[in-house]
Motif scaffolding. Structure first.
Motif, PDB file in Angstrom:
ATOM      1  N   ASP A   1       0.811  -1.215   0.000  1.00 34.96           N
ATOM      2  CA  ASP A   1       0.000   0.000   0.000  1.00 34.96           C
ATOM      3  C   ASP A   1       0.844   1.265   0.000  1.00 34.96           C
ATOM      4  OD1 ASP A   1      -2.446  -1.299  -0.064  1.00 34.96           O
ATOM      5  OD2 ASP A   1      -2.504  -1.540   2.109  1.00 34.96           O
ATOM      6  N   GLY A   2       2.121   1.124  -0.265  1.00 33.77           N
ATOM      7  CA  GLY A   2       2.990   2.276  -0.415  1.00 33.77           C
ATOM      8  C   GLY A   2       3.470   2.857   0.898  1.00 33.77           C
ATOM      9  N   LEU A   3       4.584   3.571   0.824  1.00 32.60           N
ATOM     10  CA  LEU A   3       5.179   4.263   1.960  1.00 32.60           C
ATOM     11  C   LEU A   3       5.649   5.639   1.516  1.00 32.60           C
ATOM     12  CD1 LEU A   3       7.513   1.414   3.314  1.00 32.60           C
ATOM     13  CD2 LEU A   3       5.369   2.159   4.362  1.00 32.60           C
ATOM     14  N   SER A   4       5.687   6.566   2.455  1.00 25.03           N
ATOM     15  CA  SER A   4       6.173   7.904   2.128  1.00 25.03           C
ATOM     16  C   SER A   4       7.693   7.999   2.173  1.00 25.03           C
ATOM     17  CB  SER A   4       5.566   8.946   3.075  1.00 25.03           C
ATOM     18  OG  SER A   4       4.205   9.163   2.780  1.00 25.03           O
ATOM     19  N   GLY A  56       1.054  13.705   1.409  1.00 20.90           N
ATOM     20  CA  GLY A  56       0.284  12.476   1.307  1.00 20.90           C
ATOM     21  C   GLY A  56       0.835  11.508   0.283  1.00 20.90           C
ATOM     22  N   ALA A  57       1.898  11.889  -0.418  1.00 23.84           N
ATOM     23  CA  ALA A  57       2.484  11.014  -1.433  1.00 23.84           C
ATOM     24  C   ALA A  57       3.193   9.836  -0.772  1.00 23.84           C
ATOM     25  CB  ALA A  57       3.462  11.800  -2.298  1.00 23.84           C
ATOM     26  N   ARG A  58       3.206   8.703  -1.474  1.00 23.42           N
ATOM     27  CA  ARG A  58       3.858   7.489  -0.975  1.00 23.42           C
ATOM     28  C   ARG A  58       4.742   6.873  -2.057  1.00 23.42           C
ATOM     29  NH1 ARG A  58      -1.144   4.474   2.248  1.00 23.42           N
ATOM     30  NH2 ARG A  58      -1.422   6.081   3.869  1.00 23.42           N
ATOM     31  N   PRO A  59       5.827   7.556  -2.414  1.00 22.17           N
ATOM     32  CA  PRO A  59       6.699   7.049  -3.475  1.00 22.17           C
ATOM     33  C   PRO A  59       7.851   6.171  -2.986  1.00 22.17           C
ATOM     34  CG  PRO A  59       7.370   9.253  -2.889  1.00 22.17           C
ATOM     35  CD  PRO A  59       6.214   8.911  -1.982  1.00 22.17           C
ATOM     36  N   GLY A  60       7.827   5.795  -1.720  1.00 24.97           N
ATOM     37  CA  GLY A  60       8.937   5.052  -1.139  1.00 24.97           C
ATOM     38  C   GLY A  60       9.127   3.676  -1.735  1.00 24.97           C
TER      39      GLY A  60
END
Length: 531
Positions: A136-139, A522-526
């Motif tokens: 679900d993504g991480l920042s 709120g972005a999660r491009p990690g």
């Protein structure tokens, strides 16, 4: 030439330790496209008017294994400028999650009210956990060590005994599996059960397995107080016998009788590097207080068999008396240095933010401080956290200045709301990196700006074997932190820690803003290392 983004008129601190210089930084397709005098234009341009552009900070020592699945925006970390954190330290990781280790992992989420939000049954192996993080993504970016405590609990449980040959082989297999799944190394918590039940030979065998897969060995040593020097020697011996790079976690000396010993341990680290080629380094958080579970203050034998056995001993009058006396004898600092920070039992909430000495004073002397501590551990089922003021400021500065020391928070990704906003956590969770830059660089001059940034970026990147993070250079991943060196600072303190820092203007992870003009996007491009 055109770029996605160009930072103009920046004070560039590139992460190598070299002097800063004025210039521009261009970003395209998630990577740094150019550094210096950038002639082309950016689709987005930001004039920084002399603010610092540095590589994103790498938090080499964290405990966000359990908080990141519930706080994927990693608020308290990215707002410090952290773009990569390494979890799984001190012998405890979220995976492998087999046997008794599964119970411990699941109990952590349930005990903190996160059981519905995080379904830890979704993973068992390190691959499963890393995929869960990535799903679900991480920042920010994340990587994990494999915890010796998990491996031991999975095979032996929480019994105080040596493994059989077959059990040790099984433990080595679990370490190998985790390394093949993407772990960056092995960690031990030899101060904590069940890691404290292991002898040096057991640790060496597991470290050899991690070394075979290119990992490093990070350790919370057996002692950071009376047996500090002996513990450093044991750590060096693991590095020597296993032929593995060694990371001494949160290096410090606890208790007035031990203050000053870090000069000897740091010199010892220098000598074995110079004379034997043993790659030993350390990390540090910039505070005179540590933080861990309140139950960690109890003797190791009291934990034999796990939490259920511990609580039974605290209910038994004779066993409790033995624990009490040993606890009083082993104290390395006064009771007014033991601050209760987080409890799970609602009936104990009034104790948060109070020291054991303050609780005893309010009790009008009806209970000894040691009994108050044991009562809290029992009534909170060994889930209480505390801060312990036991270090010396001069030692903190000595370790910080040393060339072998990098910065690590020993904290977790928290936020100001929900279950992860409760209690009075150590301020390192919110302010480690800004505290170094504000207090120790700008105000005290303990480090130059360039050395401090190197300890946060290029140095941990080298420890992790990453050549595309930690330095501002063409084609590196665009993990970037922009801050104002004149105002950057930690804004919280030990009694009111949950404040995001001042002066961190922008944070990019893989070329995307996760903090812009001081606010989380709120972005999660990690990315998750090893996936």
């Amino acid at each position: 030439m055109s770029y996605d983004l160009v930072f103009r008129n920046a004070r560039i601190v590139d992460g190598t330790g070299s002097p800063w210089y004025r210039g521009d930084v261009a970003v395209t397709d998630g990577r740094i496209a150019a550094v210096g005098d950038v002639a082309g234009e950016g689709d987005t341009e930001r004039s920084l008017d002399g603010s610092v552009v540095a590589p994103g900070f790498i938090d080499i020592h964290t405990h966000s294994d359990f908080t990141l699945p519930a706080n994927r925006d990693a608020h308290s970390k990215v707002r410090q400028g952290v773009t990569l954190e390494i979890v799984g330290n001190c012998g405890t990781s979220a995976a492998p999650r087999y046997g008794e280790a599964a119970r411990s992992v699941d109990d952590w989420f349930e005990g903190r009210g996160l059981g519905e939000e995080v379904d830890s049954t979704q993973w068992e192996s390190m691959t499963g956990y890393l995929d869960y993080l990535d799903g679900d993504g991480l920042s920010l970016n994340a990587g994990s060590l494999v915890g010796h405590g998990n491996v031991r609990a999975a095979v032996i449980g929480y019994d105080d005994r040596a493994p059989t040959d077959d059990e040790l082989d099984e433990m080595c297999s679990l370490v190998a599996e985790a390394m093949e799944d993407g772990a960056v190394g092995l960690s031990t918590g030899l101060f904590y059960p069940p890691g404290s039940y292991a002898d040096t030979d057991e640790v060496i065998a597991l470290a050899e397995t991690a070394a075979e897969h290119g990992g490093f060995y990070a350790t919370h040593m057996r002692s950071e107080s009376d047996e500090l020097i002996e513990s450093v020697e044991e750590t060096i011996e693991v590095g020597r016998q296993a032929d593995i790079p060694v990371q001494i976690s949160h290096h410090k000396a606890i208790g007035p009788d031990n203050w000053g010993k870090v000069r000897a341990t740091l010199r010892r680290m220098e000598l074995v590097r110079e004379t034997e080629g043993i790659d030993v380094q350390c990390d540090q958080y910039p505070y005179v207080a540590s933080s861990t579970s309140l139950g960690a203050l109890l003797p190791n034998w009291a934990h034999d068999g796990g939490d259920d056995a511990l609580l039974d001993r605290l209910r038994d009058e004779q066993a409790r008396a033995s624990i009490r006396e040993e606890l009083k004898t082993d104290r390395n600092s006064s009771w007014d240095g033991v601050l209760v920070t987080a409890v799970q039992n609602p009936e104990l909430k009034a104790y948060e933010g109070q020291t054991i000495a303050e609780i005893a004073a309010a009790d009008d002397g009806t209970r000894e401080p040691a009994d108050i501590l044991l009562d809290i551990v029992l009534e909170d089922e060994n889930r209480t956290m505390h801060v312990n003021f036991g270090m010396d400021e001069d030692d903190v500065r000595t370790v910080m200045r040393h060339d072998l020391t990098m910065v690590g928070s020993d904290g977790s990704s928290l936020c100001q709301h929900g279950p992860l906003g409760e209690g009075v956590p150590h301020p390192r969770n919110y302010g480690t990196f800004p505290r170094v830059l504000g207090h120790y660089v700008r105000e005290e001059g303990v480090l130059s700006l360039e050395r401090a940034i190197h300890k946060m970026t290029g140095m941990p990147a080298a420890r992790l074997g990453l050549d595309d993070r930690g330095v501002l250079k063409a084609d590196a991943k665009a993990d970037i932190t922009v801050f104002d060196p004149e105002i950057v600072e930690q804004t919280g303190d030990f009694l009111d820690p949950a404040h995001y820092p001042a002066g961190i203007d922008h944070v990019l992870v893989n070329g995307e803003f996760v903090v812009e003009d001081g606010d989380h996007t709120g972005a999660r491009p990690g990315e998750v290392l090893g996936t």
